[in-house]
Design a protein around this motif. Structure first.
Motif, PDB file in Angstrom:
ATOM      1  N   ASP A   1       0.827  -1.156  -0.090  1.00 20.30           N
ATOM      2  CA  ASP A   1      -0.022  -0.018   0.129  1.00 20.30           C
ATOM      3  C   ASP A   1       0.877   1.394   0.175  1.00 20.30           C
ATOM      4  O   ASP A   1       2.025   1.222   0.645  1.00 20.30           O
ATOM      5  CB  ASP A   1      -0.849   0.026   1.130  1.00 20.30           C
ATOM      6  N   ILE A   2       0.368   2.166  -0.502  1.00 20.35           N
ATOM      7  CA  ILE A   2       0.952   3.753  -0.588  1.00 20.35           C
ATOM      8  C   ILE A   2       0.448   4.542   0.232  1.00 20.35           C
ATOM      9  O   ILE A   2      -0.888   4.817  -0.010  1.00 20.35           O
ATOM     10  CB  ILE A   2       1.304   4.132  -2.098  1.00 20.35           C
ATOM     11  N   HIS A   3       1.053   5.186   1.195  1.00 17.98           N
ATOM     12  CA  HIS A   3       0.578   6.503   1.863  1.00 17.98           C
ATOM     13  C   HIS A   3       0.915   7.997   1.249  1.00 17.98           C
ATOM     14  O   HIS A   3       2.145   7.977   1.074  1.00 17.98           O
ATOM     15  CB  HIS A   3       1.303   6.353   3.349  1.00 17.98           C
ATOM     16  N   LEU A   4       0.041   8.464   1.181  1.00 18.33           N
ATOM     17  CA  LEU A   4       0.083   9.979   0.444  1.00 18.33           C
ATOM     18  C   LEU A   4      -0.314  10.972   1.231  1.00 18.33           C
ATOM     19  O   LEU A   4      -1.658  10.740   2.011  1.00 18.33           O
ATOM     20  CB  LEU A   4      -0.430  10.054  -0.899  1.00 18.33           C
ATOM     21  N   LYS A   5       0.444  11.913   1.618  1.00 19.29           N
ATOM     22  CA  LYS A   5       0.215  13.249   2.640  1.00 19.29           C
ATOM     23  C   LYS A   5       0.133  14.300   1.715  1.00 19.29           C
ATOM     24  O   LYS A   5       1.170  14.594   1.173  1.00 19.29           O
ATOM     25  CB  LYS A   5       0.876  13.087   3.680  1.00 19.29           C
ATOM     26  N   ILE A   6      -0.820  15.174   1.731  1.00 14.64           N
ATOM     27  CA  ILE A   6      -0.892  16.470   1.006  1.00 14.64           C
ATOM     28  C   ILE A   6      -0.430  17.356   1.980  1.00 14.64           C
ATOM     29  O   ILE A   6      -0.735  17.556   3.135  1.00 14.64           O
ATOM     30  CB  ILE A   6      -2.327  17.032   0.615  1.00 14.64           C
ATOM     31  N   LEU A   7       0.696  18.112   1.465  1.00 15.50           N
ATOM     32  CA  LEU A   7       1.676  19.168   2.347  1.00 15.50           C
ATOM     33  C   LEU A   7       1.122  20.621   2.262  1.00 15.50           C
ATOM     34  O   LEU A   7       0.983  21.247   3.267  1.00 15.50           O
ATOM     35  CB  LEU A   7       3.042  18.988   2.176  1.00 15.50           C
ATOM     36  N   VAL A   8       1.033  20.981   1.072  1.00 14.59           N
ATOM     37  CA  VAL A   8       0.588  22.406   1.049  1.00 14.59           C
ATOM     38  C   VAL A   8      -0.533  22.398  -0.313  1.00 14.59           C
ATOM     39  O   VAL A   8      -0.230  21.599  -1.416  1.00 14.59           O
ATOM     40  CB  VAL A   8       1.669  23.002   0.164  1.00 14.59           C
ATOM     41  N   THR A   9      -1.097  23.106  -0.290  1.00 15.56           N
ATOM     42  CA  THR A   9      -2.277  23.416  -1.465  1.00 15.56           C
ATOM     43  C   THR A   9      -2.375  24.799  -2.042  1.00 15.56           C
ATOM     44  O   THR A   9      -1.952  25.632  -1.228  1.00 15.56           O
ATOM     45  CB  THR A   9      -3.570  22.899  -1.109  1.00 15.56           C
ATOM     46  N   THR A  10      -2.522  25.063  -3.413  1.00 13.99           N
ATOM     47  CA  THR A  10      -2.922  26.136  -3.829  1.00 13.99           C
ATOM     48  C   THR A  10      -4.297  26.003  -4.523  1.00 13.99           C
ATOM     49  O   THR A  10      -5.147  25.097  -4.265  1.00 13.99           O
ATOM     50  CB  THR A  10      -2.024  26.709  -4.981  1.00 13.99           C
ATOM     51  N   ASP A  11      -4.796  27.028  -5.346  1.00 15.11           N
ATOM     52  CA  ASP A  11      -5.931  26.743  -5.890  1.00 15.11           C
ATOM     53  C   ASP A  11      -6.105  25.747  -6.781  1.00 15.11           C
ATOM     54  O   ASP A  11      -7.147  24.875  -7.029  1.00 15.11           O
ATOM     55  CB  ASP A  11      -6.437  28.134  -6.534  1.00 15.11           C
ATOM     56  N   SER A  12      -5.179  25.323  -7.551  1.00  8.23           N
ATOM     57  CA  SER A  12      -5.168  24.257  -8.430  1.00  8.23           C
ATOM     58  C   SER A  12      -4.244  23.314  -8.299  1.00  8.23           C
ATOM     59  O   SER A  12      -4.104  22.325  -9.261  1.00  8.23           O
ATOM     60  CB  SER A  12      -5.066  24.990  -9.943  1.00  8.23           C
ATOM     61  N   THR A  13      -3.187  23.318  -7.435  1.00 10.24           N
ATOM     62  CA  THR A  13      -2.330  22.359  -7.174  1.00 10.24           C
ATOM     63  C   THR A  13      -2.085  21.924  -5.645  1.00 10.24           C
ATOM     64  O   THR A  13      -2.482  22.459  -4.931  1.00 10.24           O
ATOM     65  CB  THR A  13      -0.751  22.981  -7.651  1.00 10.24           C
ATOM     66  N   TYR A  14      -1.336  20.624  -5.514  1.00 12.27           N
ATOM     67  CA  TYR A  14      -0.972  20.419  -4.375  1.00 12.27           C
ATOM     68  C   TYR A  14       0.493  19.743  -4.214  1.00 12.27           C
ATOM     69  O   TYR A  14       0.664  19.111  -5.095  1.00 12.27           O
ATOM     70  CB  TYR A  14      -2.060  19.572  -3.584  1.00 12.27           C
ATOM     71  N   THR A  15       1.175  19.928  -3.177  1.00  8.73           N
ATOM     72  CA  THR A  15       2.512  19.485  -2.902  1.00  8.73           C
ATOM     73  C   THR A  15       2.268  18.153  -2.073  1.00  8.73           C
ATOM     74  O   THR A  15       1.708  18.323  -1.094  1.00  8.73           O
ATOM     75  CB  THR A  15       3.495  20.474  -2.522  1.00  8.73           C
ATOM     76  N   PHE A  16       2.761  16.974  -2.485  1.00  8.02           N
ATOM     77  CA  PHE A  16       2.579  15.713  -1.565  1.00  8.02           C
ATOM     78  C   PHE A  16       3.956  15.298  -1.246  1.00  8.02           C
ATOM     79  O   PHE A  16       4.904  15.167  -1.906  1.00  8.02           O
ATOM     80  CB  PHE A  16       1.446  14.859  -2.335  1.00  8.02           C
TER      81      PHE A  16
END
Length: 123
Positions: free
Chosen positions: A89-104
């Motif tokens: 399994d893969i665990h993904l965490k969203i770190l930062v969001t903007t209006d159209s992108t996210y860094t993970f």
């Protein structure tokens, strides 16, 4: 004393800074992502619903079950794994969001090595 006051002021402002994340905006939709590993860029496109993610990478389609732990963390389980690596399994965490992108950041569940990437919402 002047340096101490400046340091204290800097500490006060940086201690209050908190990155805003609007992860719920990225739980469903169609996305494009880029991940750089050892200087090589990997690109993929995927569509995600609340329960399923279908990803196209190198003209191969892969499907995973989606299980949200909280608004910003998700675990993917490959539906039809074809190798031992795909069974993890893969665990993904969203770190930062903007209006159209996210860094993970993501990793295999239970492993400490993490990779980072950016996803852009297409629709």
């Amino acid at each position: 004393m002047k340096y101490f006051s400046g340091f204290l002021l800097l500490l006060l402002f940086t201690g209050c800074y908190e990155v805003e994340r609007h992860c719920e905006n990225f739980q469903t939709g169609t996305f494009y992502s880029e991940i750089t590993i050892d200087g090589k860029v990997y690109r993929s496109e995927f569509t995600r619903t609340k329960d399923l993610q279908i990803e196209t990478y190198n003209n191969k389609v892969d499907s995973s079950q989606v299980r949200w732990i909280n608004d910003c963390e998700v675990v993917f389980k490959t539906i039809n794994p074809k190798s031992m690596a795909e069974e993890k399994d893969i665990h993904l965490k969203i770190l930062v969001t903007t209006d159209s992108t996210y860094t993970f950041e993501y990793s295999y569940v239970g492993e400490k090595t993490k990779q980072k990437g950016i996803a852009t919402k297409i629709k």
